[in-house]
Design a protein around this motif. Structure first.
Motif, PDB file in Angstrom:
ATOM      1  N   PRO A   1     -21.651   8.849 -62.444  1.00 37.33           N
ATOM      2  CA  PRO A   1     -21.905   8.002 -63.533  1.00 37.33           C
ATOM      3  C   PRO A   1     -22.597   8.292 -64.687  1.00 37.33           C
ATOM      4  O   PRO A   1     -24.057   9.390 -64.516  1.00 37.33           O
ATOM      5  CB  PRO A   1     -24.080   7.229 -62.238  1.00 37.33           C
ATOM      6  CG  PRO A   1     -23.207   8.118 -60.522  1.00 37.33           C
ATOM      7  CD  PRO A   1     -22.618   9.090 -61.237  1.00 37.33           C
ATOM      8  N   GLY A   2     -22.807   6.989 -65.586  1.00 34.85           N
ATOM      9  CA  GLY A   2     -23.302   7.223 -67.064  1.00 34.85           C
ATOM     10  C   GLY A   2     -24.371   6.511 -67.045  1.00 34.85           C
ATOM     11  O   GLY A   2     -25.418   6.358 -66.094  1.00 34.85           O
ATOM     12  N   SER A   3     -25.693   7.441 -67.936  1.00 33.96           N
ATOM     13  CA  SER A   3     -26.522   7.298 -68.729  1.00 33.96           C
ATOM     14  C   SER A   3     -26.610   5.293 -68.852  1.00 33.96           C
ATOM     15  O   SER A   3     -27.125   5.120 -69.191  1.00 33.96           O
ATOM     16  CB  SER A   3     -27.291   8.002 -69.889  1.00 33.96           C
ATOM     17  OG  SER A   3     -26.321   7.481 -70.627  1.00 33.96           O
ATOM     18  N   GLY A   4     -25.078   4.483 -68.830  1.00 33.11           N
ATOM     19  CA  GLY A   4     -25.011   4.023 -69.922  1.00 33.11           C
ATOM     20  C   GLY A   4     -23.727   2.687 -69.615  1.00 33.11           C
ATOM     21  O   GLY A   4     -22.692   4.335 -69.235  1.00 33.11           O
ATOM     22  N   TYR A   5     -23.993   2.063 -69.672  1.00 39.09           N
ATOM     23  CA  TYR A   5     -22.168   1.123 -69.953  1.00 39.09           C
ATOM     24  C   TYR A   5     -21.815   0.399 -70.459  1.00 39.09           C
ATOM     25  O   TYR A   5     -20.864   0.215 -70.257  1.00 39.09           O
ATOM     26  CB  TYR A   5     -21.619   0.635 -67.773  1.00 39.09           C
ATOM     27  CG  TYR A   5     -22.204   1.814 -66.804  1.00 39.09           C
ATOM     28  CD1 TYR A   5     -21.425   2.455 -66.622  1.00 39.09           C
ATOM     29  CD2 TYR A   5     -23.189   1.861 -66.370  1.00 39.09           C
ATOM     30  CE1 TYR A   5     -21.490   3.519 -65.711  1.00 39.09           C
ATOM     31  CE2 TYR A   5     -23.903   2.399 -65.238  1.00 39.09           C
ATOM     32  CZ  TYR A   5     -22.748   3.265 -64.725  1.00 39.09           C
ATOM     33  OH  TYR A   5     -23.121   5.075 -63.956  1.00 39.09           O
ATOM     34  N   ASP A   6     -22.457   0.201 -71.437  1.00 45.20           N
ATOM     35  CA  ASP A   6     -21.984  -0.048 -72.983  1.00 45.20           C
ATOM     36  C   ASP A   6     -21.242   0.319 -73.522  1.00 45.20           C
ATOM     37  O   ASP A   6     -20.769   1.357 -73.393  1.00 45.20           O
ATOM     38  CB  ASP A   6     -23.131  -1.120 -73.512  1.00 45.20           C
ATOM     39  CG  ASP A   6     -24.342  -0.058 -74.658  1.00 45.20           C
ATOM     40  OD1 ASP A   6     -22.835   1.172 -74.091  1.00 45.20           O
ATOM     41  OD2 ASP A   6     -25.048  -0.287 -74.507  1.00 45.20           O
ATOM     42  N   LEU A   7     -20.171  -0.431 -74.200  1.00 48.24           N
ATOM     43  CA  LEU A   7     -18.981   0.264 -75.068  1.00 48.24           C
ATOM     44  C   LEU A   7     -19.433   0.811 -75.628  1.00 48.24           C
ATOM     45  O   LEU A   7     -18.989   2.462 -75.984  1.00 48.24           O
ATOM     46  CB  LEU A   7     -18.506  -0.405 -75.717  1.00 48.24           C
ATOM     47  CG  LEU A   7     -18.162  -2.219 -75.161  1.00 48.24           C
ATOM     48  CD1 LEU A   7     -17.410  -3.168 -76.019  1.00 48.24           C
ATOM     49  CD2 LEU A   7     -16.861  -1.075 -74.183  1.00 48.24           C
ATOM     50  N   PRO A   8     -21.158   1.211 -76.223  1.00 48.65           N
ATOM     51  CA  PRO A   8     -21.099   2.151 -77.288  1.00 48.65           C
ATOM     52  C   PRO A   8     -21.708   3.758 -76.888  1.00 48.65           C
ATOM     53  O   PRO A   8     -20.834   4.934 -76.788  1.00 48.65           O
ATOM     54  CB  PRO A   8     -22.131   2.131 -78.019  1.00 48.65           C
ATOM     55  CG  PRO A   8     -22.658   0.104 -78.117  1.00 48.65           C
ATOM     56  CD  PRO A   8     -21.971  -0.311 -77.406  1.00 48.65           C
ATOM     57  N   GLN A   9     -22.161   3.071 -75.216  1.00 47.96           N
ATOM     58  CA  GLN A   9     -22.568   4.460 -74.698  1.00 47.96           C
ATOM     59  C   GLN A   9     -20.526   5.059 -74.307  1.00 47.96           C
ATOM     60  O   GLN A   9     -20.538   5.628 -73.795  1.00 47.96           O
ATOM     61  CB  GLN A   9     -23.352   4.102 -73.566  1.00 47.96           C
ATOM     62  CG  GLN A   9     -23.410   5.161 -72.330  1.00 47.96           C
ATOM     63  CD  GLN A   9     -24.100   6.278 -73.346  1.00 47.96           C
ATOM     64  OE1 GLN A   9     -25.437   6.240 -73.700  1.00 47.96           O
ATOM     65  NE2 GLN A   9     -23.836   7.727 -73.489  1.00 47.96           N
ATOM     66  N   LEU A  10     -20.703   3.879 -73.310  1.00 47.35           N
ATOM     67  CA  LEU A  10     -18.739   4.559 -73.118  1.00 47.35           C
ATOM     68  C   LEU A  10     -17.950   5.311 -74.257  1.00 47.35           C
ATOM     69  O   LEU A  10     -16.722   6.584 -73.985  1.00 47.35           O
ATOM     70  CB  LEU A  10     -18.336   3.185 -72.270  1.00 47.35           C
ATOM     71  CG  LEU A  10     -19.176   2.362 -71.128  1.00 47.35           C
ATOM     72  CD1 LEU A  10     -17.728   1.183 -70.532  1.00 47.35           C
ATOM     73  CD2 LEU A  10     -18.332   3.913 -69.953  1.00 47.35           C
ATOM     74  N   ALA A  11     -17.753   4.906 -75.101  1.00 44.25           N
ATOM     75  CA  ALA A  11     -17.310   5.784 -76.085  1.00 44.25           C
ATOM     76  C   ALA A  11     -18.164   7.044 -76.790  1.00 44.25           C
ATOM     77  O   ALA A  11     -17.418   7.864 -77.164  1.00 44.25           O
ATOM     78  CB  ALA A  11     -16.742   4.589 -77.723  1.00 44.25           C
ATOM     79  N   ALA A  12     -19.658   7.099 -76.951  1.00 43.53           N
ATOM     80  CA  ALA A  12     -19.954   8.644 -76.889  1.00 43.53           C
ATOM     81  C   ALA A  12     -19.622   9.386 -75.916  1.00 43.53           C
ATOM     82  O   ALA A  12     -19.376  10.491 -76.677  1.00 43.53           O
ATOM     83  CB  ALA A  12     -21.774   7.645 -76.720  1.00 43.53           C
ATOM     84  N   ASP A  13     -19.769   8.947 -75.044  1.00 48.75           N
ATOM     85  CA  ASP A  13     -19.026  10.015 -73.499  1.00 48.75           C
ATOM     86  C   ASP A  13     -17.640  10.425 -73.874  1.00 48.75           C
ATOM     87  O   ASP A  13     -17.642  11.350 -73.365  1.00 48.75           O
ATOM     88  CB  ASP A  13     -19.570   9.385 -72.232  1.00 48.75           C
ATOM     89  CG  ASP A  13     -21.199   8.893 -71.337  1.00 48.75           C
ATOM     90  OD1 ASP A  13     -21.600   9.467 -71.835  1.00 48.75           O
ATOM     91  OD2 ASP A  13     -21.378   7.918 -71.141  1.00 48.75           O
TER      92      ASP A  13
END
Length: 266
Positions: free
Chosen positions: A62-74
Motif C-alpha cells: 500500500p501507498g502513503s497516499g493515492y493522489d496523482l502527485p504521490q503516485l507519480a512520486a512513487d
C-alpha cells in the motif's frame, strides 16, 4: 515479478520482459500489471518493458497516499532506484493520468508518451461533460466496500461495452488479466476513486513531448471526447480513434495496438 524497495521501506512489484529501449507501462484503476501481459509479449522483441503494480495494487505494498502527485512520486522513485534514466511512457486510464503527472517530474528523461483511454478530468463538471457523473463513482465505491470482487468484475466487463465479445470471452479475459493477480487493497481502490473524482488536469501546461493518444470509439468508462481533448491540448500529439473498441483496446486489439506503438516509438 521483480520487487524494488522504496526509501520508506515500501515495496513496488513490477514485471520486466524484453530487451531494447525502455517502455514503462502504467495500469488503470482496480487492475495490475497483469493486464499488459499480451501487449508485453507483442512488444518484447523490440523493447524492454517495465510494468509496475501501482501502490496497493497487485503485489505492490500500500501507498502513503493515492493522489496523482504521490503516485507519480512513487513511480519516479522506483525508476530511479532501478536505474532507468531515459524511457518511453505508456499510461492507460488512471495510469494515463499518472503519466501526465509524471511529465513534469521526468523532464528530458521522457522521450515519448502513449496515452490509452485517458481523460484529463474523469468526472463531469459545469464546464466539462466528457466524463462520468460524480454519482457513478460514489456507487462504485459503495459496491467495492460491500463486495469488492463483484465490483471489480462488473467494472472489468464494462470495459468491453460495444465490442463483439460474448460473456465466455470476457470471463476468459477476466481470469487471465484480472483474477491472476491480487485485488487492490480497500484503501488503494477507494483512494483511487477519490483521486479520479477530484483530479482536473485541463489547465496544465504540459511540456512538448511527442505523444500518441489512442481511444476506443465505444469507450463506456471514459468518453472518446476526453481523448480528443488531450490530443488537441498536448503540444505535440497524434490522435488515433479505434472504431468498435471499448476502454481497453490493447486487450482486444493487441496486434493492432502493438503495431501502432512500434511505428510511433521507432
Amino acid at each position: 515479478m521483480k520487487f524494488c524497495r522504496l526509501g520508506d521501506g515500501r515495496t513496488i512489484s513490477y514485471r520486466e520482459q524484453g530487451q531494447g529501449p525502455v517502455v514503462v507501462m502504467l495500469h488503470g484503476w482496480g487492475m495490475s500489471s497483469s493486464v499488459f501481459l499480451p501487449l508485453m509479449q507483442n512488444l518484447s522483441d523490440s523493447f524492454r518493458i517495465l510494468a509496475p503494480d501501482l501502490p496497493g495494487h497487485g503485489h505492490s505494498e500500500p501507498g502513503s497516499g493515492y493522489d496523482l502527485p504521490q503516485l507519480a512520486a512513487d513511480m519516479e522513485e522506483w525508476l530511479g532506484i532501478i536505474g532507468i534514466t531515459d524511457s518511453y511512457l505508456l499510461g492507460w486510464s488512471l495510469g494515463g493520468m499518472v503519466a501526465l503527472e509524471l511529465l513534469e517530474h521526468l523532464g528530458g528523461r521522457l522521450k515519448k508518451l502513449i496515452l490509452i483511454s485517458t481523460s484529463p478530468c474523469f468526472v463531469q463538471r459545469d464546464t466539462w461533460k466528457s466524463g462520468q457523473p460524480a454519482t457513478q463513482l460514489k456507487v462504485l465505491g459503495r459496491q467495492f466496500s460491500r463486495d469488492s470482487q463483484a465490483a471489480l468484475h462488473d467494472f472489468f466487463a464494462r470495459q468491453f461495452a460495444g465490442e463483439d465479445l460474448d460473456d465466455h470471452e470476457i470471463l476468459n479475459l477476466r481470469h487471465a488479466l484480472l483474477d491472476s493477480s491480487p485485488p487492490p487493497t480497500k484503501a488503494a481502490a477507494l483512494g483511487g476513486l477519490d483521486t479520479l473524482g477530484r483530479s482536473d488536469l485541463r489547465r496544465r501546461c504540459w511540456p512538448r513531448v511527442p505523444a500518441l493518444v489512442i481511444h476506443g470509439a465505444c469507450d463506456a468508462i471514459i468518453p472518446v471526447d476526453a481523448g480528443r481533448y488531450l490530443s488537441r491540448h498536448l503540444p505535440d500529439a497524434r490522435w488515433v480513434e479505434l472504431e468498435h473498441v471499448g476502454h481497453a483496446p490493447f486487450v482486444t486489439r493487441t496486434g493492432q495496438c502493438a503495431a501502432l506503438f512500434k511505428d510511433f516509438l521507432a
